[in-house]
Structures are given as structure tokens and as C-alpha cells.
Write a protein that holds these residues in place. Structure first.
Motif, PDB file in Angstrom:
ATOM      1  N   GLY A 232       9.208   3.267   1.351  1.00 42.05           N
ATOM      2  CA  GLY A 232       9.421   2.093   2.191  1.00 42.05           C
ATOM      3  C   GLY A 232      10.238   1.025   1.492  1.00 42.05           C
ATOM      4  O   GLY A 232      11.158   0.430   2.068  1.00 42.05           O
ATOM      5  N   ILE A 233       9.937   0.789   0.221  1.00 38.98           N
ATOM      6  CA  ILE A 233      10.693  -0.210  -0.556  1.00 38.98           C
ATOM      7  C   ILE A 233      12.091   0.306  -0.858  1.00 38.98           C
ATOM      8  O   ILE A 233      13.079  -0.429  -0.760  1.00 38.98           O
ATOM      9  N   LEU A 234      12.185   1.583  -1.227  1.00 44.41           N
ATOM     10  CA  LEU A 234      13.496   2.161  -1.544  1.00 44.41           C
ATOM     11  C   LEU A 234      14.430   2.112  -0.331  1.00 44.41           C
ATOM     12  O   LEU A 234      15.619   1.788  -0.467  1.00 44.41           O
ATOM     13  N   GLU A 235      13.904   2.410   0.849  1.00 42.68           N
ATOM     14  CA  GLU A 235      14.727   2.367   2.061  1.00 42.68           C
ATOM     15  C   GLU A 235      15.148   0.945   2.378  1.00 42.68           C
ATOM     16  O   GLU A 235      16.284   0.696   2.800  1.00 42.68           O
ATOM     17  N   TYR A 236      14.236  -0.002   2.189  1.00 40.09           N
ATOM     18  CA  TYR A 236      14.567  -1.416   2.419  1.00 40.09           C
ATOM     19  C   TYR A 236      15.729  -1.837   1.522  1.00 40.09           C
ATOM     20  O   TYR A 236      16.678  -2.490   1.974  1.00 40.09           O
ATOM     21  N   CYS A 237      15.663  -1.451   0.252  1.00 42.91           N
ATOM     22  CA  CYS A 237      16.717  -1.815  -0.700  1.00 42.91           C
ATOM     23  C   CYS A 237      18.034  -1.114  -0.376  1.00 42.91           C
ATOM     24  O   CYS A 237      19.114  -1.722  -0.474  1.00 42.91           O
ATOM     25  N   LYS A 238      17.947   0.155   0.006  1.00 43.12           N
ATOM     26  CA  LYS A 238      19.160   0.909   0.313  1.00 43.12           C
ATOM     27  C   LYS A 238      19.896   0.319   1.501  1.00 43.12           C
ATOM     28  O   LYS A 238      21.128   0.191   1.491  1.00 43.12           O
ATOM     29  N   GLU A 239      19.166  -0.087   2.527  1.00 47.38           N
ATOM     30  CA  GLU A 239      19.779  -0.658   3.724  1.00 47.38           C
ATOM     31  C   GLU A 239      20.519  -1.952   3.403  1.00 47.38           C
ATOM     32  O   GLU A 239      21.494  -2.286   4.063  1.00 47.38           O
ATOM     33  N   ARG A 240      20.066  -2.665   2.393  1.00 44.46           N
ATOM     34  CA  ARG A 240      20.669  -3.958   2.056  1.00 44.46           C
ATOM     35  C   ARG A 240      21.495  -3.920   0.774  1.00 44.46           C
ATOM     36  O   ARG A 240      21.952  -4.952   0.292  1.00 44.46           O
ATOM     37  N   ASN A 241      21.667  -2.716   0.233  1.00 49.13           N
ATOM     38  CA  ASN A 241      22.450  -2.529  -0.985  1.00 49.13           C
ATOM     39  C   ASN A 241      21.932  -3.422  -2.123  1.00 49.13           C
ATOM     40  O   ASN A 241      22.707  -4.047  -2.857  1.00 49.13           O
ATOM     41  N   LEU A 242      20.620  -3.458  -2.266  1.00 47.96           N
ATOM     42  CA  LEU A 242      19.984  -4.269  -3.305  1.00 47.96           C
ATOM     43  C   LEU A 242      19.438  -3.366  -4.410  1.00 47.96           C
ATOM     44  O   LEU A 242      18.803  -2.348  -4.124  1.00 47.96           O
ATOM     45  N   PRO A 243      19.654  -3.721  -5.680  1.00 54.68           N
ATOM     46  CA  PRO A 243      19.051  -2.940  -6.766  1.00 54.68           C
ATOM     47  C   PRO A 243      17.536  -3.132  -6.782  1.00 54.68           C
ATOM     48  O   PRO A 243      17.030  -4.191  -6.399  1.00 54.68           O
ATOM     49  N   PHE A 244      16.836  -2.094  -7.228  1.00 55.49           N
ATOM     50  CA  PHE A 244      15.376  -2.132  -7.289  1.00 55.49           C
ATOM     51  C   PHE A 244      14.941  -1.820  -8.710  1.00 55.49           C
ATOM     52  O   PHE A 244      15.296  -0.780  -9.258  1.00 55.49           O
ATOM     53  N   GLU A 245      14.194  -2.743  -9.314  1.00 57.99           N
ATOM     54  CA  GLU A 245      13.731  -2.556 -10.690  1.00 57.99           C
ATOM     55  C   GLU A 245      12.213  -2.655 -10.732  1.00 57.99           C
ATOM     56  O   GLU A 245      11.613  -3.468 -10.021  1.00 57.99           O
ATOM     57  N   THR A 246      11.623  -1.847 -11.595  1.00 56.93           N
ATOM     58  CA  THR A 246      10.164  -1.869 -11.737  1.00 56.93           C
ATOM     59  C   THR A 246       9.791  -2.069 -13.200  1.00 56.93           C
ATOM     60  O   THR A 246      10.564  -1.765 -14.110  1.00 56.93           O
ATOM     61  N   TYR A 247       8.560  -2.585 -13.387  1.00 53.40           N
ATOM     62  CA  TYR A 247       8.079  -2.894 -14.733  1.00 53.40           C
ATOM     63  C   TYR A 247       6.662  -2.356 -14.907  1.00 53.40           C
ATOM     64  O   TYR A 247       5.924  -2.188 -13.932  1.00 53.40           O
ATOM     65  N   SER A 248       6.307  -2.110 -16.146  1.00 54.84           N
ATOM     66  CA  SER A 248       4.956  -1.614 -16.436  1.00 54.84           C
ATOM     67  C   SER A 248       3.950  -2.757 -16.311  1.00 54.84           C
ATOM     68  O   SER A 248       4.311  -3.946 -16.321  1.00 54.84           O
ATOM     69  N   ALA A 249       2.688  -2.400 -16.191  1.00 58.34           N
ATOM     70  CA  ALA A 249       1.630  -3.409 -16.118  1.00 58.34           C
ATOM     71  C   ALA A 249       1.633  -4.278 -17.371  1.00 58.34           C
ATOM     72  O   ALA A 249       1.401  -5.492 -17.303  1.00 58.34           O
TER      73      ALA A 249
ATOM     74  N   LYS B  99       0.845  -1.186   0.000  1.00 55.12           N
ATOM     75  CA  LYS B  99       0.000   0.000   0.000  1.00 55.12           C
ATOM     76  C   LYS B  99       0.881   1.238   0.000  1.00 55.12           C
ATOM     77  O   LYS B  99       2.018   1.209   0.467  1.00 55.12           O
ATOM     78  N   LYS B 100       0.340   2.326  -0.499  1.00 57.84           N
ATOM     79  CA  LYS B 100       1.102   3.573  -0.544  1.00 57.84           C
ATOM     80  C   LYS B 100       1.531   4.002   0.862  1.00 57.84           C
ATOM     81  O   LYS B 100       0.776   3.878   1.815  1.00 57.84           O
ATOM     82  N   ASP B 101       2.762   4.497   0.948  1.00 56.21           N
ATOM     83  CA  ASP B 101       3.333   5.031   2.191  1.00 56.21           C
ATOM     84  C   ASP B 101       3.505   3.974   3.284  1.00 56.21           C
ATOM     85  O   ASP B 101       3.513   4.286   4.476  1.00 56.21           O
ATOM     86  N   THR B 102       3.658   2.726   2.881  1.00 59.31           N
ATOM     87  CA  THR B 102       3.988   1.683   3.861  1.00 59.31           C
ATOM     88  C   THR B 102       5.417   1.899   4.353  1.00 59.31           C
ATOM     89  O   THR B 102       6.337   2.021   3.543  1.00 59.31           O
ATOM     90  N   PRO B 103       5.654   1.973   5.666  1.00 59.25           N
ATOM     91  CA  PRO B 103       7.008   2.229   6.166  1.00 59.25           C
ATOM     92  C   PRO B 103       7.956   1.072   5.891  1.00 59.25           C
ATOM     93  O   PRO B 103       7.532  -0.086   5.756  1.00 59.25           O
ATOM     94  N   ALA B 104       9.248   1.389   5.822  1.00 58.00           N
ATOM     95  CA  ALA B 104      10.275   0.383   5.538  1.00 58.00           C
ATOM     96  C   ALA B 104      10.266  -0.720   6.588  1.00 58.00           C
ATOM     97  O   ALA B 104      10.531  -1.889   6.270  1.00 58.00           O
ATOM     98  N   GLU B 105       9.973  -0.375   7.840  1.00 59.19           N
ATOM     99  CA  GLU B 105       9.958  -1.371   8.908  1.00 59.19           C
ATOM    100  C   GLU B 105       8.908  -2.453   8.638  1.00 59.19           C
ATOM    101  O   GLU B 105       9.139  -3.639   8.894  1.00 59.19           O
ATOM    102  N   THR B 106       7.762  -2.050   8.087  1.00 65.23           N
ATOM    103  CA  THR B 106       6.711  -3.015   7.771  1.00 65.23           C
ATOM    104  C   THR B 106       7.120  -3.884   6.596  1.00 65.23           C
ATOM    105  O   THR B 106       6.902  -5.103   6.597  1.00 65.23           O
ATOM    106  N   VAL B 107       7.710  -3.254   5.577  1.00 71.65           N
ATOM    107  CA  VAL B 107       8.202  -4.016   4.423  1.00 71.65           C
ATOM    108  C   VAL B 107       9.211  -5.065   4.888  1.00 71.65           C
ATOM    109  O   VAL B 107       9.137  -6.244   4.531  1.00 71.65           O
ATOM    110  N   GLU B 108      10.154  -4.641   5.732  1.00 77.63           N
ATOM    111  CA  GLU B 108      11.199  -5.545   6.224  1.00 77.63           C
ATOM    112  C   GLU B 108      10.596  -6.699   7.011  1.00 77.63           C
ATOM    113  O   GLU B 108      10.983  -7.857   6.849  1.00 77.63           O
ATOM    114  N   LYS B 109       9.623  -6.398   7.881  1.00 74.79           N
ATOM    115  CA  LYS B 109       9.008  -7.422   8.722  1.00 74.79           C
ATOM    116  C   LYS B 109       8.297  -8.479   7.886  1.00 74.79           C
ATOM    117  O   LYS B 109       8.460  -9.689   8.112  1.00 74.79           O
ATOM    118  N   VAL B 110       7.538  -8.038   6.884  1.00 73.41           N
ATOM    119  CA  VAL B 110       6.776  -8.975   6.060  1.00 73.41           C
ATOM    120  C   VAL B 110       7.713  -9.808   5.180  1.00 73.41           C
ATOM    121  O   VAL B 110       7.530 -11.024   5.047  1.00 73.41           O
TER     122      VAL B 110
END
Length: 374
Positions: free
Chosen positions: A291-308, A251-262
Motif C-alpha cells: 500500500g505504501i509502495l504503490e502510494y509512493c510509485k503513483e507520486r514518484n516519491l522515494p521511500f526510505e525505511t529505518y530500523s527501530a 497495519k499490514k496489507d492496508t490498501p494504497a487507497e486507504t493510505v492515500e485517503k488518510v
């Protein structure tokens, strides 16, 4: 590699200049420095003949440093993959001593004498790549390589080199050292893998035969896997390849802590360590999701997105959601994006964990086809 070179004399300059050029041509990113306490006088001296082109080039390539050698070394330890000292071993040892921390993170350190006769692998020989770099330098300078790691001088299988070559995370460095010691002493070490392999298993390793329960297996062994579910040896060293893609939605504006926990809970379903991830993916509607960007930054993981549209084209059977389809234009984000990201280089992949949902976050895991290389 990102390499920093430092020299302390005119002859050291010449070696540094040569190495800078050759290593740069070999694909390395090289910066060269000189210690001003010892070299500023030489750089400023008018006694250097005007036709000495080699020395003029040296003055251009080498950057004099005015800070202490300790301060320079501290910065280079944090910024470089390798440091080359052209001078006495004692200078190098005293310079790096305050910053030596872990063989997992310390840069490679190589020392070359001022005549270029010897290249010495001083620190991070295996994981850091100092042994390889020493061999490369020795070939360039026609110098004698000095490598003292026990597995190398005894021509034994080196678990940390094997892990680095295969891009695997080492679960326990203390156990890795114990395995290396066992191999050097001629003791039996087991080997098991969830993946096929290319090449021959080294004679020092005993392949685990799970079907033959009568066959005695070693107490200590190496296990190449993406999961901690199995424990094939009494003392098991897990080598974890980074071959898993995480597909995520939220969901929009989900905090990084929630993303990490799930995500952690999703991984716990199969006891999959987060270090096995190489990529995080989602739909382009989430490309700015903090939230997703922070999760990726903390773990030095690349983040890629795709169109529908791209996600719709992914073949397979996926968990469908009318709400997700109405919101994003595609019936499933996490599973489809995980498969798409994991297959982007043409490798086949499969979902190892289907959609896991909690607190407005969905996660799925895909693993690409991969083989162990001996």
C-alpha cells in the motif's frame, strides 16, 4: 540532463559529434542519432577517404534511425530532458508539433543550424531549461544564442525560472504567464514568503508588508509557502518548495487507497499540498508494504525505511504508543521517521503535523530548514 541529438547531413554529424563529447564531459547523458533517409548514403559511400578519422568517429557515435522522424521525436519527447535538432527550424517544428503539451512537462528543444552559427531556444525555454542549454551550446560552438522569451530579452524577473531554481511547484501556470506579462509591462507584482531568503529581492517585486495596513499592496503577487491557508493577494500565485517529509505507518496489507485517503486528510489539516513532499519514510518492517509502495510509485516519491534502533535515537518529544512499541520495538514510527528522513542531510527540521491516525494508518509531516535563493 538526458539529451538526444539528431542531425541530417555530414556537417551536422561533425557538430553533433563535438557536442556529444563536450556535453558528456559537462555531466549530461547524451545520445546522438542521424536520419537514415538523408545520411545512409553518406555513411555507406566509399568516397570518404580512409584517413578521415573525424568522419569515421562520426559513423561510430551516430545511430542511424530507420523509423519516421515523427516516431523518433515522439519517443524522445517521452524519454529525454532535451532534444537538439541540427538542421532547419522547419524540420524541428514539424517534428515536435504533434507532441507539444505543457511547458511543465515538455522537454527542452534547441535547434542549431548546420554551420553551427546559431543556437535557437525553440521550446521550454525556462522550466525545461532550453534557454540555459542554448547558452551552454553557444559557448561550446562559439555560436550566437537566439532566445526570444519576453522576460529574458527585457531583463525582467522570470517567475518560472525562479521556481525551477528553487525547486518549487507552480500552482497555476496561467497566472504565472499573467505575472510574467505584468512584469514585462512594468506593472506592480507583490512578493511574500514564509521562508527567509538569500540575496536581494528583484526591484520588479514589491515585498508585502503585513504590519503596515495603510500601505497599498498589489492585487497580483507571488507567495512562497508550503500551505494554502493564507491568501495574501487578490490573485495569488503559490510557489511550493518540495521540502516536506511524510512519515507513515500502517497495519499490514492496508490498501494504497486507504493510505492515500488518510495522508490527504492529514495534509488537509494544514492545507498542505501533496506536491510539497520530497520523501516518504517508515520503519524497515514496512519496506515491502504494498500500500505504501504503490502510494509512493503513483507520486514518484522515494521511500526510505529505518530500523527501530535508528528511530529510537531520534531526539524530541513524540506521541507514545505501547501497542506500537510492542509491535515494532519503538514507541512511535510516523513522527520519528519523518524527523529522521527530513534531517538526513544535516538540515534541521521540525514536525509541522504530529501523528494523525485513521483506519489503521498513521501520518506525520516534518519540514526541513530551507531558504529562498535570489
Amino acid at each position: 540532463m538526458k539529451i538526444s541529438i539528431i542531425s541530417f547531413s555530414r556537417s551536422g554529424y561533425r557538430i553533433g559529434e563535438m557536442l556529444s563529447w563536450f556535453l558528456g564531459e559537462g555531466g549530461h547523458e547524451v545520445e546522438a542519432f542521424t536520419k537514415s533517409k538523408y545520411t545512409k548514403k553518406i555513411l555507406d559511400e566509399s568516397q570518404v577517404e580512409a584517413d578521415d578519422k573525424a568522419f569515421r568517429n562520426v559513423k561510430e557515435f551516430a545511430k542511424p534511425i530507420d523509423s519516421s522522424l515523427r516516431d523518433w521525436t515522439g519517443r524522445r519527447f517521452a524519454q529525454s530532458d532535451a532534444i537538439i535538432f541540427i538542421g532547419a527550424c522547419g524540420i524541428a517544428v514539424r517534428s515536435i508539433a504533434p507532441f507539444v503539451s505543457s511547458k511543465k512537462t515538455d522537454p527542452a528543444v534547441v535547434v542549431i543550424d548546420e554551420q553551427g552559427k546559431f543556437a535557437i531556444s525553440l521550446l521550454s525555454g525556462h522550466i525545461g531549461g532550453a534557454n540555459e542549454l542554448t547558452e551552454e551550446i553557444s559557448n561550446l560552438l562559439h555560436a550566437t544564442p537566439v532566445i526570444t522569451t519576453a522576460t529574458d530579452i527585457n531583463n525582467k524577473f522570470a517567475v518560472d525560472v525562479f521556481a525551477k531554481t528553487n525547486g518549487c511547484y507552480i500552482s497555476d501556470m496561467t497566472m504565472a504567464k499573467e505575472i510574467s506579462a505584468a512584469l514585462v509591462n512594468g506593472n506592480s507584482v507583490g512578493f511574500a514568503s514564509d521562508f527567509p531568503w538569500v540575496g536581494e529581492i528583484p526591484k520588479e517585486l514589491q515585498l508585502l508588508d503585513e504590519e503596515d495596513e495603510t500601505k497599498e499592496k498589489p492585487e497580483m503577487g507571488i507567495y512562497v509557502t508550503n500551505s494554502y491557508l493564507k491568501h495574501p493577494f487578490v490573485h495569488t500565485l503559490y510557489l511550493v518548495p518540495k521540502i516536506i517529509t511524510l512519515g507513515v505507518g500502517c497495519k499490514k496489507d492496508t490498501p494504497a487507497e486507504t493510505v492515500e485517503k488518510v495522508v490527504r486528510k492529514a495534509c488537509d489539516e494544514l492545507l498542505i499540498p501533496s506536491v510539497s513532499m520530497e520523501l516518504v519514510t517508515s520503519i524497515d518492517l514496512k519496506k515491502e508494504e504494498q500500500g505504501i509502495l504503490e502510494y509512493c510509485k503513483e507520486r514518484n516519491l522515494p521511500f526510505e525505511t529505518y530500523s527501530a534502533e535508528q528511530l529510537k535515537e531520534v531526539e524530541g518529544s513524540f506521541a507514545e504508543s505501547k501497542f506500537v512499541e510492542e509491535t515494532t520495538g519503538v514507541d512511535n514510527v510516523c513522527e520519528r521517521s519523518a524527523i529522521l528522513g527530513s534531517s538526513k542531510h544535516g538540515e534541521k527540521s521540525n514536525l509541522i503535523l504530529r501523528k494523525y491516525a485513521e483506519d489503521g494508518v498513521t501520518a506525520a509531516l516534518a519540514r526541513r530548514k530551507w531558504s529562498v535563493q535570489f
